[in-house]
Design a protein around this motif. Structure first.
Motif, PDB file in Angstrom:
ATOM      1  N   VAL A  29     -35.072  48.067  12.509  1.00 11.71           N
ATOM      2  CA  VAL A  29     -33.636  48.328  12.689  1.00 11.71           C
ATOM      3  C   VAL A  29     -32.896  48.247  11.361  1.00 11.71           C
ATOM      4  O   VAL A  29     -32.031  49.073  11.062  1.00 11.71           O
ATOM      5  CB  VAL A  29     -33.038  47.316  13.697  1.00 11.71           C
ATOM      6  CG1 VAL A  29     -31.527  47.492  13.815  1.00 11.71           C
ATOM      7  CG2 VAL A  29     -33.700  47.490  15.044  1.00 11.71           C
ATOM      8  N   SER A  30     -33.232  47.232  10.543  1.00 12.57           N
ATOM      9  CA  SER A  30     -32.463  47.031   9.304  1.00 12.57           C
ATOM     10  C   SER A  30     -33.232  46.141   8.337  1.00 12.57           C
ATOM     11  O   SER A  30     -34.241  45.521   8.698  1.00 12.57           O
ATOM     12  CB  SER A  30     -31.106  46.393   9.627  1.00 12.57           C
ATOM     13  OG  SER A  30     -31.299  45.158  10.286  1.00 12.57           O
ATOM     14  N   PHE A  31     -32.708  46.103   7.118  1.00 14.60           N
ATOM     15  CA  PHE A  31     -33.234  45.238   6.054  1.00 14.60           C
ATOM     16  C   PHE A  31     -32.110  44.278   5.663  1.00 14.60           C
ATOM     17  O   PHE A  31     -30.984  44.729   5.415  1.00 14.60           O
ATOM     18  CB  PHE A  31     -33.604  46.063   4.820  1.00 14.60           C
ATOM     19  CG  PHE A  31     -34.677  47.089   5.073  1.00 14.60           C
ATOM     20  CD1 PHE A  31     -36.014  46.798   4.830  1.00 14.60           C
ATOM     21  CD2 PHE A  31     -34.359  48.351   5.562  1.00 14.60           C
ATOM     22  CE1 PHE A  31     -37.004  47.740   5.053  1.00 14.60           C
ATOM     23  CE2 PHE A  31     -35.344  49.300   5.793  1.00 14.60           C
ATOM     24  CZ  PHE A  31     -36.671  48.989   5.534  1.00 14.60           C
ATOM     25  N   LEU A  32     -32.438  42.981   5.555  1.00 14.39           N
ATOM     26  CA  LEU A  32     -31.446  42.014   5.072  1.00 14.39           C
ATOM     27  C   LEU A  32     -31.826  41.582   3.657  1.00 14.39           C
ATOM     28  O   LEU A  32     -32.903  41.006   3.433  1.00 14.39           O
ATOM     29  CB  LEU A  32     -31.384  40.782   5.982  1.00 14.39           C
ATOM     30  CG  LEU A  32     -30.366  39.726   5.544  1.00 14.39           C
ATOM     31  CD1 LEU A  32     -28.928  40.275   5.586  1.00 14.39           C
ATOM     32  CD2 LEU A  32     -30.467  38.473   6.415  1.00 14.39           C
ATOM     33  N   PHE A  33     -30.939  41.901   2.720  1.00 13.60           N
ATOM     34  CA  PHE A  33     -31.130  41.519   1.319  1.00 13.60           C
ATOM     35  C   PHE A  33     -30.361  40.230   1.077  1.00 13.60           C
ATOM     36  O   PHE A  33     -29.162  40.168   1.362  1.00 13.60           O
ATOM     37  CB  PHE A  33     -30.609  42.620   0.383  1.00 13.60           C
ATOM     38  CG  PHE A  33     -31.410  43.885   0.474  1.00 13.60           C
ATOM     39  CD1 PHE A  33     -32.459  44.118  -0.389  1.00 13.60           C
ATOM     40  CD2 PHE A  33     -31.128  44.833   1.447  1.00 13.60           C
ATOM     41  CE1 PHE A  33     -33.214  45.280  -0.308  1.00 13.60           C
ATOM     42  CE2 PHE A  33     -31.874  46.000   1.543  1.00 13.60           C
ATOM     43  CZ  PHE A  33     -32.923  46.220   0.662  1.00 13.60           C
ATOM     44  N   ASP A  86     -37.458  38.727  12.762  1.00 16.62           N
ATOM     45  CA  ASP A  86     -37.225  39.011  11.343  1.00 16.62           C
ATOM     46  C   ASP A  86     -38.513  38.743  10.582  1.00 16.62           C
ATOM     47  O   ASP A  86     -39.096  37.663  10.697  1.00 16.62           O
ATOM     48  CB  ASP A  86     -36.084  38.147  10.806  1.00 16.62           C
ATOM     49  CG  ASP A  86     -34.745  38.541  11.418  1.00 16.62           C
ATOM     50  OD1 ASP A  86     -34.546  39.741  11.669  1.00 16.62           O
ATOM     51  OD2 ASP A  86     -33.910  37.655  11.670  1.00 16.62           O
ATOM     52  N   VAL A  87     -38.945  39.723   9.796  1.00 16.93           N
ATOM     53  CA  VAL A  87     -40.267  39.698   9.177  1.00 16.93           C
ATOM     54  C   VAL A  87     -40.123  40.020   7.688  1.00 16.93           C
ATOM     55  O   VAL A  87     -39.362  40.929   7.333  1.00 16.93           O
ATOM     56  CB  VAL A  87     -41.152  40.819   9.802  1.00 16.93           C
ATOM     57  CG1 VAL A  87     -42.589  40.711   9.354  1.00 16.93           C
ATOM     58  CG2 VAL A  87     -41.057  40.821  11.309  1.00 16.93           C
ATOM     59  N   PRO A  88     -40.839  39.309   6.792  1.00 14.03           N
ATOM     60  CA  PRO A  88     -40.812  39.733   5.382  1.00 14.03           C
ATOM     61  C   PRO A  88     -41.322  41.175   5.246  1.00 14.03           C
ATOM     62  O   PRO A  88     -42.253  41.571   5.968  1.00 14.03           O
ATOM     63  CB  PRO A  88     -41.774  38.759   4.697  1.00 14.03           C
ATOM     64  CG  PRO A  88     -41.919  37.604   5.621  1.00 14.03           C
ATOM     65  CD  PRO A  88     -41.706  38.137   7.011  1.00 14.03           C
ATOM     66  N   VAL A  89     -40.739  41.912   4.322  1.00 13.05           N
ATOM     67  CA  VAL A  89     -41.135  43.322   4.156  1.00 13.05           C
ATOM     68  C   VAL A  89     -42.645  43.440   3.940  1.00 13.05           C
ATOM     69  O   VAL A  89     -43.297  44.344   4.482  1.00 13.05           O
ATOM     70  CB  VAL A  89     -40.393  43.954   2.958  1.00 13.05           C
ATOM     71  CG1 VAL A  89     -40.892  45.369   2.699  1.00 13.05           C
ATOM     72  CG2 VAL A  89     -38.899  43.968   3.184  1.00 13.05           C
ATOM     73  N   ALA A 105     -40.214  42.923  -3.706  1.00 11.84           N
ATOM     74  CA  ALA A 105     -39.767  42.052  -4.798  1.00 11.84           C
ATOM     75  C   ALA A 105     -38.401  41.433  -4.493  1.00 11.84           C
ATOM     76  O   ALA A 105     -38.125  40.298  -4.892  1.00 11.84           O
ATOM     77  CB  ALA A 105     -39.713  42.835  -6.112  1.00 11.84           C
ATOM     78  N   SER A 106     -37.566  42.143  -3.771  1.00 15.71           N
ATOM     79  CA  SER A 106     -36.208  41.646  -3.486  1.00 15.71           C
ATOM     80  C   SER A 106     -36.217  40.443  -2.555  1.00 15.71           C
ATOM     81  O   SER A 106     -35.226  39.714  -2.479  1.00 15.71           O
ATOM     82  CB  SER A 106     -35.358  42.761  -2.851  1.00 15.71           C
ATOM     83  OG  SER A 106     -35.734  42.955  -1.495  1.00 15.71           O
ATOM     84  N   GLY A 107     -37.314  40.253  -1.815  1.00 17.35           N
ATOM     85  CA  GLY A 107     -37.338  39.182  -0.812  1.00 17.35           C
ATOM     86  C   GLY A 107     -36.603  39.564   0.460  1.00 17.35           C
ATOM     87  O   GLY A 107     -36.261  38.693   1.266  1.00 17.35           O
ATOM     88  N   ALA A 108     -36.380  40.857   0.656  1.00 14.10           N
ATOM     89  CA  ALA A 108     -35.688  41.314   1.870  1.00 14.10           C
ATOM     90  C   ALA A 108     -36.540  41.034   3.106  1.00 14.10           C
ATOM     91  O   ALA A 108     -37.774  41.009   3.036  1.00 14.10           O
ATOM     92  CB  ALA A 108     -35.392  42.814   1.770  1.00 14.10           C
TER      93      ALA A 108
END
Ligand SMILES: Cc1cc2nc3c(=O)[nH]c(=O)nc-3n(C[C@H](O)[C@H](O)[C@H](O)COP(=O)(O)OP(=O)(O)OC[C@H]3O[C@@H](n4cnc5c(N)ncnc54)[C@H](O)[C@@H]3O)c2cc1C
Length: 289
Positions: free
Chosen positions: A166-170, A144-147, A129-132
Motif C-alpha cells: 500500500v505504501s512506504f514509510l520513510f 509493516d515490513v522492512p523493504v 538504505a533509507s530504512g523505509a
C-alpha cells in the motif's frame, strides 16, 4: 489471452477482495511498465488484471511522524517533482529518476519496481538504505515490513495470496543525514544496472558517522542489505580508510551472475567502486545538512 478480466477498484478493501478471491492468476497493475511488457511477451498470462491507480491510499505523498508516507502507486515523476521529499531523500529520488525515460516514469511506481522483484531494480537499493518500511495489506489485515524483506528471489516476493503493498514509510531524518544512489550501466540511459548502490548515513556534530545503511543491487539474486559495509562507516569520519573498508565489504557481499553486461569479476570489483562513490555523495549531503 482469452477471457482476460480487467478491474479498477476505487478502494483498498475492494482491491484486496478481488486479489484474494481470484480463481486463476491475478496481477496488480500499477504503472504497467513491467506487467504489460511481460503480458505482451507472453511471459505471464493473467486471468484478472487489477488496476490499483484509483485507490487514494496508494496515490498520496503525506507527512507522517516527521517523515513521509509515499503511496505504492505514486508515479516516478510525482516523486521526482516533490520538493520536500527530494530535500529529505535525494538518494531515493536518484534511484526513481533512473527508471526509464520521462514517459516511463510518468507511469512507473516504486511499488511496481519493488514487487516486480528484479535484482537490478533501481529504486530498491536506496529504499533499503533509507530504512523505509512497507505497509502490506491483505485479507487478514495490515503489517509493516522492512523493504529488504519483500524480495525473496528474481520475480519472487514474500507477499502472501491476496496481499499488496500500500505504501512506504520513510523515517524522520536526524540532522547531518544524507543518502545517495549510484549505479553503473554500460550505456548512460535506458539500461539495466550492472551494479547499483544505495547509501544512507548520519553524522554527529563532530562529523563522526553514527548510523549507516548500505544496499547493493544487481549483484545477487535479490537486492542486499550489507551490514559489514555499514559497519565500515559507523564510528569513522568516513575517511579514506573507512571508504576502503566499505568498498571491500561491498565487493565481498556480491554473488553476481556472468552476463553480457559484465563478468562476475567485473561486477565484484565495480561494486566496491560504486559503493565508495555513493558513500562520498551521501557524506557530502550529510555535511551540508
Ligand atoms: C523502456 C523501459 C525502461 C525501463 N528502465 C528501467 C530502469 O532503468 N530501472 C528500473 O529499475 N526499471 C526499469 N524499467 C522497469 C519498470 O519500469 C520498473 O520496474 C517500474 O518501476 C515498474 O513499476 P510499474 O508501476 O509500472 O509496475 P507494474 O508493471 O504495474 O507492476 C510490476 C509488478 O509489480 C506488481 N505490483 C505492482 N504494484 C504492486 C503493489 N502495490 N503491491 C504488490 N504488487 C504490485 C505487479 O503485479 C507486477 O507483477 C523499465 C521498463 C521499461 C519498459
Amino acid at each position: 489471452m482469452d477471457g482476460l478480466r480487467y478491474e479498477a477498484p476505487q478502494t483498498l478493501d475492494a482491491a484486496v477482495a478481488l486479489l484474494a478471491g481470484a480463481d486463476g492468476e491475478a496481477r496488480l497493475l500499477a504503472g504497467g511498465t513491467d506487467v504489460l511488457v511481460q503480458m505482451d511477451a507472453d511471459m505471464i498470462e493473467p486471468d484478472l488484471v487489477i488496476d490499483i491507480k484509483n485507490i487514494p491510499e496508494l496515490r498520496a505523498i503525506d507527512a507522517e511522524d516527521g517523515g513521509f508516507r509515499v503511496g505504492a502507486a505514486v508515479t516516478g515523476m510525482e516523486i521526482v517533482e516533490h520538493d520536500a521529499f527530494n530535500a529529505a531523500w535525494p538518494g531515493v529520488v536518484e534511484g526513481v529518476a533512473l527508471i526509464g525515460s520521462i514517459q516511463i516514469k510518468g507511469r512507473a511506481t516504486m511499488g511496481g519496481n519493488l514487487c516486480n522483484a528484479s535484482p537490478a531494480a533501481d529504486s530498491v537499493p536506496p529504499l533499503i538504505a533509507s530504512g523505509a518500511t512497507v505497509r502490506v495489506t491483505g485479507p487478514n489485515g495490515s503489517r509493516d515490513v522492512p523493504v529488504e524483506d519483500i524480495v525473496t528471489g528474481p520475480g519472487q516476493t514474500s507477499l502472501a495470496k491476496g496481499e499488496m503493498v500500500v505504501s512506504f514509510l520513510f523515517p524522520a531524518r536526524p540532522p547531518h543525514s544524507g543518502d545517495a544512489y549510484q549505479r553503473f550501466t554500460p550505456r548512460t540511459e535506458m539500461d539495466i544496472a550492472v551494479v547499483g548502490v544505495g547509501v544512507s548515513l548520519t553524522l554527529d556534530d563532530a562529523g563522526t558517522c553514527t548510523a549507516a545503511r548500505v544496499a547493493l543491487g544487481a549483484v545477487a539474486p535479490t537486492p542486499l542489505l550489507v551490514a559489514d559495509a555499514a559497519a565500515a562507516l559507523i564510528g569513522s569520519r568516513v575517511d579514506a580508510a573507512a571508504l576502503a573498508d566499505l568498498a571491500g565489504a561491498a565487493s565481498a557481499a556480491c554473488n553476481p551472475i556472468d552476463d553480457k553486461r559484465g563478468t562476475i569479476e567485473y561486477r565484484v570489483k565495480t561494486a566496491g567502486v560504486i559503493a565508495r562513490r555513493a558513500a562520498e555523495k551521501a557524506l557530502d549531503r550529510a555535511q551540508a545538512n
